[in-house]
Scaffold this motif. Structure first.
Motif, PDB file in Angstrom:
ATOM      1  N   GLY A  71      36.872  37.834  39.723  1.00  0.00           N
ATOM      2  CA  GLY A  71      36.160  36.681  40.275  1.00  0.00           C
ATOM      3  C   GLY A  71      34.941  37.041  41.109  1.00  0.00           C
ATOM      4  O   GLY A  71      34.172  36.161  41.501  1.00  0.00           O
ATOM      5  N   GLY A  72      34.800  38.313  41.455  1.00  0.00           N
ATOM      6  CA  GLY A  72      33.648  38.740  42.252  1.00  0.00           C
ATOM      7  C   GLY A  72      33.705  38.315  43.712  1.00  0.00           C
ATOM      8  O   GLY A  72      32.703  38.349  44.418  1.00  0.00           O
ATOM      9  N   GLY A  78      33.781  46.513  46.236  1.00  0.00           N
ATOM     10  CA  GLY A  78      34.433  47.241  45.140  1.00  0.00           C
ATOM     11  C   GLY A  78      33.914  46.843  43.770  1.00  0.00           C
ATOM     12  O   GLY A  78      34.005  47.613  42.807  1.00  0.00           O
ATOM     13  N   GLY A 143      43.451  39.266  38.138  1.00  0.00           N
ATOM     14  CA  GLY A 143      43.177  40.715  38.016  1.00  0.00           C
ATOM     15  C   GLY A 143      42.653  41.277  39.325  1.00  0.00           C
ATOM     16  O   GLY A 143      43.098  42.344  39.785  1.00  0.00           O
ATOM     17  N   GLY A 144      41.718  40.563  39.939  1.00  0.00           N
ATOM     18  CA  GLY A 144      41.152  41.013  41.216  1.00  0.00           C
ATOM     19  C   GLY A 144      42.161  40.888  42.343  1.00  0.00           C
ATOM     20  O   GLY A 144      42.240  41.747  43.221  1.00  0.00           O
ATOM     21  N   ASN A 145      42.966  39.832  42.314  1.00  0.00           N
ATOM     22  CA  ASN A 145      44.002  39.667  43.346  1.00  0.00           C
ATOM     23  C   ASN A 145      44.959  40.859  43.334  1.00  0.00           C
ATOM     24  O   ASN A 145      45.335  41.367  44.383  1.00  0.00           O
ATOM     25  N   ALA A 147      44.381  43.878  41.841  1.00  0.00           N
ATOM     26  CA  ALA A 147      43.670  45.146  42.054  1.00  0.00           C
ATOM     27  C   ALA A 147      43.416  45.385  43.542  1.00  0.00           C
ATOM     28  O   ALA A 147      43.308  46.530  43.981  1.00  0.00           O
ATOM     29  N   THR A 148      43.306  44.291  44.329  1.00  0.00           N
ATOM     30  CA  THR A 148      43.090  44.455  45.775  1.00  0.00           C
ATOM     31  C   THR A 148      44.380  44.256  46.575  1.00  0.00           C
ATOM     32  O   THR A 148      44.345  44.272  47.803  1.00  0.00           O
ATOM     33  N   ALA A 150      45.958  41.520  47.196  1.00  0.00           N
ATOM     34  CA  ALA A 150      45.506  40.486  48.132  1.00  0.00           C
ATOM     35  C   ALA A 150      46.655  39.969  48.997  1.00  0.00           C
ATOM     36  O   ALA A 150      47.828  40.034  48.625  1.00  0.00           O
ATOM     37  N   GLY A 151      46.274  39.459  50.154  1.00  0.00           N
ATOM     38  CA  GLY A 151      47.260  38.931  51.102  1.00  0.00           C
ATOM     39  C   GLY A 151      47.242  37.418  51.089  1.00  0.00           C
ATOM     40  O   GLY A 151      47.848  36.787  50.246  1.00  0.00           O
ATOM     41  N   GLU A 201      42.144  48.964  43.119  1.00  0.00           N
ATOM     42  CA  GLU A 201      40.763  48.453  43.120  1.00  0.00           C
ATOM     43  C   GLU A 201      39.971  48.906  41.887  1.00  0.00           C
ATOM     44  O   GLU A 201      38.788  49.259  41.989  1.00  0.00           O
ATOM     45  N   VAL A 206      42.398  49.185  34.031  1.00  0.00           N
ATOM     46  CA  VAL A 206      41.949  47.784  34.041  1.00  0.00           C
ATOM     47  C   VAL A 206      43.171  46.918  33.768  1.00  0.00           C
ATOM     48  O   VAL A 206      43.796  47.020  32.700  1.00  0.00           O
ATOM     49  N   ARG A 337      29.725  33.043  58.119  1.00  0.00           N
ATOM     50  CA  ARG A 337      28.593  33.405  57.255  1.00  0.00           C
ATOM     51  C   ARG A 337      27.311  32.730  57.738  1.00  0.00           C
ATOM     52  O   ARG A 337      26.241  33.305  57.725  1.00  0.00           O
TER      53      ARG A 337
HETATM   54  C1  LIG Z   1      36.143  32.844  51.456  1.00  0.00           C
HETATM   55  C2  LIG Z   1      36.991  34.030  51.130  1.00  0.00           C
HETATM   56  C3  LIG Z   1      38.292  34.098  51.630  1.00  0.00           C
HETATM   57  C4  LIG Z   1      39.093  35.183  51.332  1.00  0.00           C
HETATM   58  N1  LIG Z   1      40.361  35.218  51.847  1.00  0.00           N
HETATM   59  C5  LIG Z   1      41.163  36.251  51.556  1.00  0.00           C
HETATM   60  C6  LIG Z   1      42.500  36.309  52.064  1.00  0.00           C
HETATM   61  O1  LIG Z   1      42.954  35.443  52.804  1.00  0.00           O
HETATM   62  N2  LIG Z   1      43.255  37.367  51.706  1.00  0.00           N
HETATM   63  C7  LIG Z   1      42.784  38.371  50.907  1.00  0.00           C
HETATM   64  O2  LIG Z   1      43.527  39.311  50.612  1.00  0.00           O
HETATM   65  N3  LIG Z   1      41.540  38.341  50.417  1.00  0.00           N
HETATM   66  C8  LIG Z   1      40.715  37.322  50.717  1.00  0.00           C
HETATM   67  N4  LIG Z   1      39.430  37.304  50.241  1.00  0.00           N
HETATM   68  C9  LIG Z   1      38.924  38.432  49.432  1.00  0.00           C
HETATM   69  C10 LIG Z   1      39.038  38.245  47.900  1.00  0.00           C
HETATM   70  O3  LIG Z   1      39.095  36.895  47.524  1.00  0.00           O
HETATM   71  C11 LIG Z   1      40.233  39.009  47.372  1.00  0.00           C
HETATM   72  O4  LIG Z   1      40.051  40.389  47.569  1.00  0.00           O
HETATM   73  C12 LIG Z   1      40.524  38.755  45.885  1.00  0.00           C
HETATM   74  O5  LIG Z   1      41.826  39.239  45.634  1.00  0.00           O
HETATM   75  C13 LIG Z   1      39.544  39.417  44.934  1.00  0.00           C
HETATM   76  O6  LIG Z   1      39.712  38.857  43.634  1.00  0.00           O
HETATM   77  P1  LIG Z   1      38.494  38.766  42.612  1.00  0.00           P
HETATM   78  O7  LIG Z   1      39.023  38.226  41.351  1.00  0.00           O
HETATM   79  O8  LIG Z   1      37.367  38.024  43.200  1.00  0.00           O
HETATM   80  O9  LIG Z   1      38.137  40.310  42.455  1.00  0.00           O
HETATM   81  P2  LIG Z   1      36.722  41.025  42.323  1.00  0.00           P
HETATM   82  O10 LIG Z   1      35.893  40.757  43.523  1.00  0.00           O
HETATM   83  O11 LIG Z   1      36.122  40.752  41.002  1.00  0.00           O
HETATM   84  O12 LIG Z   1      37.174  42.556  42.359  1.00  0.00           O
HETATM   85  C14 LIG Z   1      37.764  43.119  43.500  1.00  0.00           C
HETATM   86  C15 LIG Z   1      38.142  44.584  43.194  1.00  0.00           C
HETATM   87  O13 LIG Z   1      39.130  44.628  42.160  1.00  0.00           O
HETATM   88  C16 LIG Z   1      38.655  45.334  41.021  1.00  0.00           C
HETATM   89  N5  LIG Z   1      39.111  44.574  39.857  1.00  0.00           N
HETATM   90  C17 LIG Z   1      38.788  43.296  39.554  1.00  0.00           C
HETATM   91  N6  LIG Z   1      39.429  42.911  38.447  1.00  0.00           N
HETATM   92  C18 LIG Z   1      40.167  43.962  38.028  1.00  0.00           C
HETATM   93  C19 LIG Z   1      41.055  44.170  36.939  1.00  0.00           C
HETATM   94  N7  LIG Z   1      41.313  43.205  36.057  1.00  0.00           N
HETATM   95  N8  LIG Z   1      41.640  45.384  36.805  1.00  0.00           N
HETATM   96  C20 LIG Z   1      41.390  46.373  37.695  1.00  0.00           C
HETATM   97  N9  LIG Z   1      40.551  46.232  38.742  1.00  0.00           N
HETATM   98  C21 LIG Z   1      39.961  45.033  38.916  1.00  0.00           C
HETATM   99  C22 LIG Z   1      37.143  45.378  41.176  1.00  0.00           C
HETATM  100  O14 LIG Z   1      36.593  46.505  40.530  1.00  0.00           O
HETATM  101  C23 LIG Z   1      36.989  45.428  42.680  1.00  0.00           C
HETATM  102  O15 LIG Z   1      37.166  46.741  43.143  1.00  0.00           O
HETATM  103  C24 LIG Z   1      38.591  36.231  50.526  1.00  0.00           C
HETATM  104  C25 LIG Z   1      37.293  36.168  50.002  1.00  0.00           C
HETATM  105  C26 LIG Z   1      36.493  35.087  50.306  1.00  0.00           C
HETATM  106  C27 LIG Z   1      35.102  35.035  49.726  1.00  0.00           C
END
Ligand SMILES: Cc1cc2nc3c(=O)[nH]c(=O)nc-3n(C[C@H](O)[C@H](O)[C@H](O)COP(=O)(O)OP(=O)(O)OC[C@H]3O[C@@H](n4cnc5c(N)ncnc54)[C@H](O)[C@@H]3O)c2cc1C
Length: 470
Positions: A71-72, A78, A143-145, A147-148, A150-151, A201, A206, A337
């Motif tokens: 989702g970026g 990352g 995928g991003g959730n 890979a990170t 997420a919490g 990450e 992938v 922001r």
């Molecule tokens: C307003 C806002 C609020 C947020 N609140 C929280 C929160 O409460 N808790 C929290 O933990 N995070 C939060 N985040 C951060 C973010 O949303 C999380 O880190 C989310 O899990 C990232 O998902 P994404 O799909 O956007 O990943 P991306 O930004 O696309 O990628 C994140 C990382 O994962 C890797 N990646 C992506 N997709 C894959 C895949 N399919 N396989 C392997 N690697 C991959 C990328 O290379 C990069 O390193 C917040 C962000 C914003 C903008």
């Protein structure tokens, strides 16, 4: 050694996805806070795991860097690479299907590009709950959730992303596919690749799909916002609530400054509390219908007020009131922001150290520059605080360029001294890579490098994220 893809490489890669070569849109080269900028030779948006596999096979054979992207919304850079030969961006956005929902197994299989809120919706349609929840859920993808790792706001009850995954399908850097889409709760058959991929990450593989754990949908939800005298009282209130109310799912600490930043940008946004308290908490508990949750929660909150742990407070009487409380909490990153942070920190400390950290870090920050404004908020129940620093009124973040690094070091020194973590939920990415190298456990770092070298000997997957690229 990594190379920049040639015209021939790009033609072959585009042939795999069936896309027409085009300039990479700007949105894929930036991240939400605009702190990191990437470059890319191509954007590839595969539609199936086989296509991901073919892309990685080609890139591994040729030494072309691949940046996985969902989702970026990641906040540590990352998903963007600005240095070295231009990589290809591998976006999972077209792999966004819910493959199946198995309500009897309390499980759902989603492709990596499925948007988090769509996964929550698919679970709800099957009368189940997928509890991962955060302000970015309308654009972050599974995928991003994963890979990170997420919490979000319900870790207290359901755990991090890692705790919500039963199985994973992932393409390894050489193009081989790990078929691990199982619904098993128990499976002790050697190293668990699932847990290697989660939180990596995008540096080890992938993720293309995952089997996610579902839970019963709560029949009753109680949400309250209460003014508290300070962080110490907030923690005492947290423990009091835990003792009295089963099913506490969120306990968020919010500073008056965070609310003021929101109000400055959106003056019409209603505040459930009067008198601008310096600290407040947002508390939520869920449970089955008819189990008396509301009565228990109300009694516990009344006791807390009597004991001086909380002051003015409101219990949401409708979904609209609940949404207003959460809306205020979720606007805080937007408010930040708008003001523009000098530095942001996503830290955790032991619960018992939270109040001490907040008091000591404020002194540490003031010792570097007394004009800095602190906005501290976050998931108090998880010991996770977002400790963000802002310029004095009338000044800009750029005015503090000379002290920003010292401010971060002061905050992280304090975290380190308390046995905490410099990245509680956002990951390491590129933003905290050097900090991890400097502060991380040497044996752990050596093992991480060994794992990276074993799985990705050519260093093609997300080079420079988490670990420095060779
Ligand atoms: C307003 C806002 C609020 C947020 N609140 C929280 C929160 O409460 N808790 C929290 O933990 N995070 C939060 N985040 C951060 C973010 O949303 C999380 O880190 C989310 O899990 C990232 O998902 P994404 O799909 O956007 O990943 P991306 O930004 O696309 O990628 C994140 C990382 O994962 C890797 N990646 C992506 N997709 C894959 C895949 N399919 N396989 C392997 N690697 C991959 C990328 O290379 C990069 O390193 C917040 C962000 C914003 C903008």
């Amino acid at each position: 050694m990594l190379i920049e893809p040639t015209e021939d490489d790009l033609a072959r890669l585009h042939a795999i996805t069936g896309e027409t070569p085009a300039p990479v849109p700007e949105a894929y080269l930036t991240e939400p806070r605009g702190r990191h900028r990437g470059q890319a030779a191509a954007l590839l948006r595969p539609r199936a795991t086989e296509e991901v596999s073919a892309i990685l096979s080609h890139c591994a054979a040729r030494g072309i860097a691949v940046i996985p992207r969902s989702g970026g919304t990641g906040l540590v850079g990352g998903q963007v690479r600005g240095e070295g030969p231009a990589p290809v961006i591998l976006s999972l956005e077209r792999m966004d299907r819910i493959r199946w929902v198995a309500a009897e197994d309390d499980a759902l299989c989603a492709e990596a590009g499925a948007i988090l809120s769509d996964v929550q919706g698919a679970a709800a349609e099957a009368d189940r709950l997928f509890p991962l929840s955060m302000a970015s859920e309308g654009s972050a993808r599974i995928g991003g959730n994963l890979a990170t790792n997420a919490g979000g706001v319900q870790v207290l009850r359901y755990g991090n992303a890692r705790d919500l995954v039963l199985g994973i399908e992932a393409v390894l850097p050489d193009g081989s596919v790990h078929h691990g889409l199982k619904t098993l709760r128990k499976d002790n058959t050697g190293y668990d690749l699932r847990h290697l991929m989660i939180g990596a990450e995008g540096t080890l593989g992938v993720i293309t799909a995952a089997v996610l754990r579902l839970f019963p949908r709560p029949g009753e939800t109680v949400t309250a916002m209460l003014a508290v005298p300070g962080p110490e009282a907030a923690l005492a209130l947290f423990h009091a609530m835990r003792r009295r109310v089963e099913g506490l799912s969120a306990f968020e600490l919010i500073s008056g400054r965070g609310v003021a930043f929101v109000r400055a940008g959106w003056p019409d946004r209603p505040d459930p509390l009067a008198d601008d308290p310096p600290w407040r908490v947002l508390v939520e508990a869920t449970g089955p219908e008819g189990a008396g949750l509301a009565e228990r929660a109300e009694a516990a909150l009344a006791e807390a007020v009597e004991a001086g742990l909380a002051g003015d407070g409101v219990i949401a009487q409708s979904e609209a009131q609940r949404a207003a409380m959460w809306g205020l909490r979720e606007m805080i990153p937007e408010g930040n922001r708008r003001v523009g942070a000098i530095a942001s920190h996503d830290i955790s400390v032991p619960l018992s150290a939270i109040a001490g950290f907040i008091a000591a870090a404020e002194r540490d920050v003031a010792a570097v520059d007394a004009s800095v404004r602190v906005n501290c908020f976050g998931h108090l129940g998880d010991g996770n605080l977002h400790y963000n620093l802002f310029p004095a009124e009338g000044r800009r973040a750029a005015d503090y360029r000379g002290v920003a690094e010292r401010l971060t070091q002061a905050v992280h020194d304090r975290v380190h001294a308390l046995g905490g973590s410099i990245s509680a939920e956002h990951g390491i990415g590129r933003a905290k890579r050097d900090e991890l190298a400097a502060r991380g456990d040497p044996a752990k770092l050596a093992a991480m490098r060994a794992i990276k070298a074993a799985l990705d000997p050519g260093g093609i997957l997300n080079p420079g994220a988490v670990l420095a690229a060779d």
